[in-house]
Design an enzyme around this catalytic site. Structure first.
Site, PDB file in Angstrom:
ATOM      1  N   HIS A  54     -76.083  -9.209 -27.813  1.00 33.82           N
ATOM      2  CA  HIS A  54     -76.218 -10.438 -27.578  1.00 33.82           C
ATOM      3  C   HIS A  54     -75.446 -10.610 -26.111  1.00 33.82           C
ATOM      4  O   HIS A  54     -75.145  -9.899 -25.526  1.00 33.82           O
ATOM      5  CB  HIS A  54     -75.525 -11.536 -28.657  1.00 33.82           C
ATOM      6  CG  HIS A  54     -74.108 -11.294 -28.601  1.00 33.82           C
ATOM      7  ND1 HIS A  54     -73.581 -10.044 -29.441  1.00 33.82           N
ATOM      8  CD2 HIS A  54     -72.965 -12.104 -28.542  1.00 33.82           C
ATOM      9  CE1 HIS A  54     -72.198 -10.180 -29.497  1.00 33.82           C
ATOM     10  NE2 HIS A  54     -71.884 -11.267 -28.951  1.00 33.82           N
ATOM     11  N   HIS A  56     -73.020 -12.508 -24.898  1.00 30.83           N
ATOM     12  CA  HIS A  56     -71.735 -12.705 -24.256  1.00 30.83           C
ATOM     13  C   HIS A  56     -71.062 -11.721 -23.531  1.00 30.83           C
ATOM     14  O   HIS A  56     -71.413 -10.470 -23.573  1.00 30.83           O
ATOM     15  CB  HIS A  56     -70.863 -12.932 -25.549  1.00 30.83           C
ATOM     16  CG  HIS A  56     -71.173 -14.195 -26.348  1.00 30.83           C
ATOM     17  ND1 HIS A  56     -70.752 -14.018 -27.815  1.00 30.83           N
ATOM     18  CD2 HIS A  56     -71.841 -15.266 -26.150  1.00 30.83           C
ATOM     19  CE1 HIS A  56     -71.107 -15.643 -28.112  1.00 30.83           C
ATOM     20  NE2 HIS A  56     -71.749 -16.163 -27.288  1.00 30.83           N
ATOM     21  N   ASP A  58     -68.399 -10.227 -22.853  1.00 35.36           N
ATOM     22  CA  ASP A  58     -67.685  -8.903 -23.307  1.00 35.36           C
ATOM     23  C   ASP A  58     -68.655  -8.064 -24.229  1.00 35.36           C
ATOM     24  O   ASP A  58     -68.365  -6.510 -24.550  1.00 35.36           O
ATOM     25  CB  ASP A  58     -66.632  -9.197 -24.435  1.00 35.36           C
ATOM     26  CG  ASP A  58     -67.107 -10.169 -25.513  1.00 35.36           C
ATOM     27  OD1 ASP A  58     -67.971 -10.827 -25.466  1.00 35.36           O
ATOM     28  OD2 ASP A  58     -66.534  -9.821 -26.682  1.00 35.36           O
ATOM     29  N   HIS A  59     -70.122  -8.311 -24.256  1.00 35.34           N
ATOM     30  CA  HIS A  59     -71.074  -7.202 -24.919  1.00 35.34           C
ATOM     31  C   HIS A  59     -72.034  -6.788 -23.662  1.00 35.34           C
ATOM     32  O   HIS A  59     -72.746  -5.758 -23.827  1.00 35.34           O
ATOM     33  CB  HIS A  59     -71.487  -7.817 -25.896  1.00 35.34           C
ATOM     34  CG  HIS A  59     -70.839  -7.925 -27.109  1.00 35.34           C
ATOM     35  ND1 HIS A  59     -70.590  -6.972 -28.129  1.00 35.34           N
ATOM     36  CD2 HIS A  59     -69.750  -9.101 -27.462  1.00 35.34           C
ATOM     37  CE1 HIS A  59     -69.798  -7.439 -28.798  1.00 35.34           C
ATOM     38  NE2 HIS A  59     -69.309  -8.676 -28.555  1.00 35.34           N
ATOM     39  N   HIS A 110     -74.199 -16.070 -34.988  1.00 35.95           N
ATOM     40  CA  HIS A 110     -73.146 -16.118 -34.103  1.00 35.95           C
ATOM     41  C   HIS A 110     -73.791 -16.313 -32.709  1.00 35.95           C
ATOM     42  O   HIS A 110     -73.165 -17.253 -31.927  1.00 35.95           O
ATOM     43  CB  HIS A 110     -72.625 -14.346 -33.840  1.00 35.95           C
ATOM     44  CG  HIS A 110     -71.597 -14.177 -32.843  1.00 35.95           C
ATOM     45  ND1 HIS A 110     -70.331 -15.023 -32.816  1.00 35.95           N
ATOM     46  CD2 HIS A 110     -71.634 -13.553 -31.513  1.00 35.95           C
ATOM     47  CE1 HIS A 110     -69.821 -14.615 -31.741  1.00 35.95           C
ATOM     48  NE2 HIS A 110     -70.463 -13.798 -30.759  1.00 35.95           N
ATOM     49  N   ASP A 134     -71.805  -8.608 -33.121  1.00 37.76           N
ATOM     50  CA  ASP A 134     -70.679  -9.489 -33.583  1.00 37.76           C
ATOM     51  C   ASP A 134     -71.361 -10.223 -34.859  1.00 37.76           C
ATOM     52  O   ASP A 134     -70.742 -11.429 -35.483  1.00 37.76           O
ATOM     53  CB  ASP A 134     -70.564 -10.699 -32.777  1.00 37.76           C
ATOM     54  CG  ASP A 134     -69.455 -10.083 -31.685  1.00 37.76           C
ATOM     55  OD1 ASP A 134     -69.058  -9.103 -31.702  1.00 37.76           O
ATOM     56  OD2 ASP A 134     -69.247 -11.079 -30.843  1.00 37.76           O
ATOM     57  N   HIS A 173     -66.226  -5.366 -32.491  1.00 33.89           N
ATOM     58  CA  HIS A 173     -64.906  -5.427 -32.418  1.00 33.89           C
ATOM     59  C   HIS A 173     -63.941  -5.087 -33.536  1.00 33.89           C
ATOM     60  O   HIS A 173     -64.442  -4.626 -34.633  1.00 33.89           O
ATOM     61  CB  HIS A 173     -64.728  -7.289 -32.503  1.00 33.89           C
ATOM     62  CG  HIS A 173     -65.150  -8.096 -31.506  1.00 33.89           C
ATOM     63  ND1 HIS A 173     -64.467  -8.198 -30.197  1.00 33.89           N
ATOM     64  CD2 HIS A 173     -66.407  -8.543 -31.035  1.00 33.89           C
ATOM     65  CE1 HIS A 173     -65.312  -8.820 -29.164  1.00 33.89           C
ATOM     66  NE2 HIS A 173     -66.479  -9.191 -29.878  1.00 33.89           N
TER      67      HIS A 173
END
Length: 309
Positions: A54, A56, A58-59, A110, A134, A173
């Site tokens: 996805h 975001h 941090d990915h 998410h 996530d 995570h």
């Protein structure tokens, strides 16, 4: 198929999936590209593709720099908001990397464009692997930021919940301990939760008393080795369940969720991708389904919770 587990940032995981015959490699959720390239160089593999779950940061934030450092790289995902995306994937699409098959599973909840990746290898008796980002973590899932609760429930129960029970899950995570502590407050008499929480706490204590800086491992275990193989003899801390073990089908009537992923010989036979549509009332009778979904790995059940996971 070899999976390199790469802990980055505060609690994220990147992954490098290696086809061991061709030495082709696929990265999943690149957040720190230079760290990834260190592993690529050390393994002596040819990186061809990035699979992003996805958009975001941090990915996906490392995609732009990685594409600059590694020309010709394919960056794939289901959401146009993903950095440096070269091709948008669709639900049910199948990719090939040597002997490794990748089935793309859209798992909104998410985010609206969240894609999970189910991998298996030709003529190989080892369990398949799921890279869930996530959408699914150990004893929990990512918060519902986009879409509806019905979509999240369907993603977890009807898309991921029917995967083969032996599937090894590699999540995005390390939230194991917090998820299980919350689950215990919600269901204090749940033996599955109690046993899994005890297992996770043993991993934390082992890290505190261990010399050096051990790498985190998916599934809540804290382990020095940052390499796992998607097979039954995966190296892991002992305890109930193993890191990366999938939930299997939830306890719903067979008419609602059927184990349609079957294996004949050494190959997985996969059903047509399901149609994503609004689901009706949940099995527990909550008509609006305005809940978060707690998935308990190894327990084969889904709990619908009233608080965040």
């Amino acid at each position: 198929m070899k999976v390199k587990v790469i802990p980055v940032l505060e609690d994220n995981y990147m992954y490098l999936v290696i086809e061991e015959h061709t030495r082709e490699a696929v990265a999943v959720d690149v957040a720190v590209p230079k760290r990834l390239l260190e592993i690529v160089g050390r393994e002596g593999v040819s990186l061809t593709t990035v699979l992003t779950t996805h958009h975001h940061w941090d990915h996906a934030r490392g995609n732009v720099e990685l594409a600059r450092l590694w020309p010709g790289l394919a960056v794939l995902g289901a959401d146009e908001r993903i950095c440096a995306l070269t091709r948008r994937l669709t639900h049910g699409e199948e990719l090939r990397f040597g002997a490794i098959h990748v089935r793309c599973l859209l798992t909104p909840g998410h985010t609206s464009g969240h894609m999970s990746y189910f991998l298996w290898e030709d003529e190989c008796p080892d369990p398949p692997a799921l890279f869930s980002g996530d959408a699914l973590s150990v004893a929990g899932c990512g918060p519902r930021l986009e879409g509806t609760a019905q979509q999240m429930y369907r993603s977890l129960a009807k898309t991921l919940g029917i995967l083969p029970p032996e599937t090894k899950v590699f999540c995005g995570h390390e939230h194991t301990l917090a998820n299980l502590e919350f689950a215990q407050k919600v269901e204090p008499c749940n033996d599955h939760v109690r046993a899994k929480l005890s297992w996770a706490k043993r991993g934390v204590r082992a890290q505190v008393h261990r010399q050096g800086d051990p790498g985190r491992g998916p599934g809540g275990t804290l382990q020095r080795a940052s390499e796992l193989r998607a097979r039954g003899r995966t190296a892991a801390a002992t305890g109930p369940g193993s890191p990366g073990t999938a939930v299997g089908a939830p306890e719903h009537p067979p008419t609602e969720v059927s184990p349609v992923w079957t294996r004949r010989g050494a190959r997985w036979h996969i059903p047509p991708p399901p149609t994503l549509r609004q689901s009706g009332p949940c099995p527990g009778g909550c008509p609006a389904l305005e809940t978060s979904t707690l998935v308990l790995p190894g327990s084969g059940r889904v709990g619908l919770l009233s608080g965040p996971v």
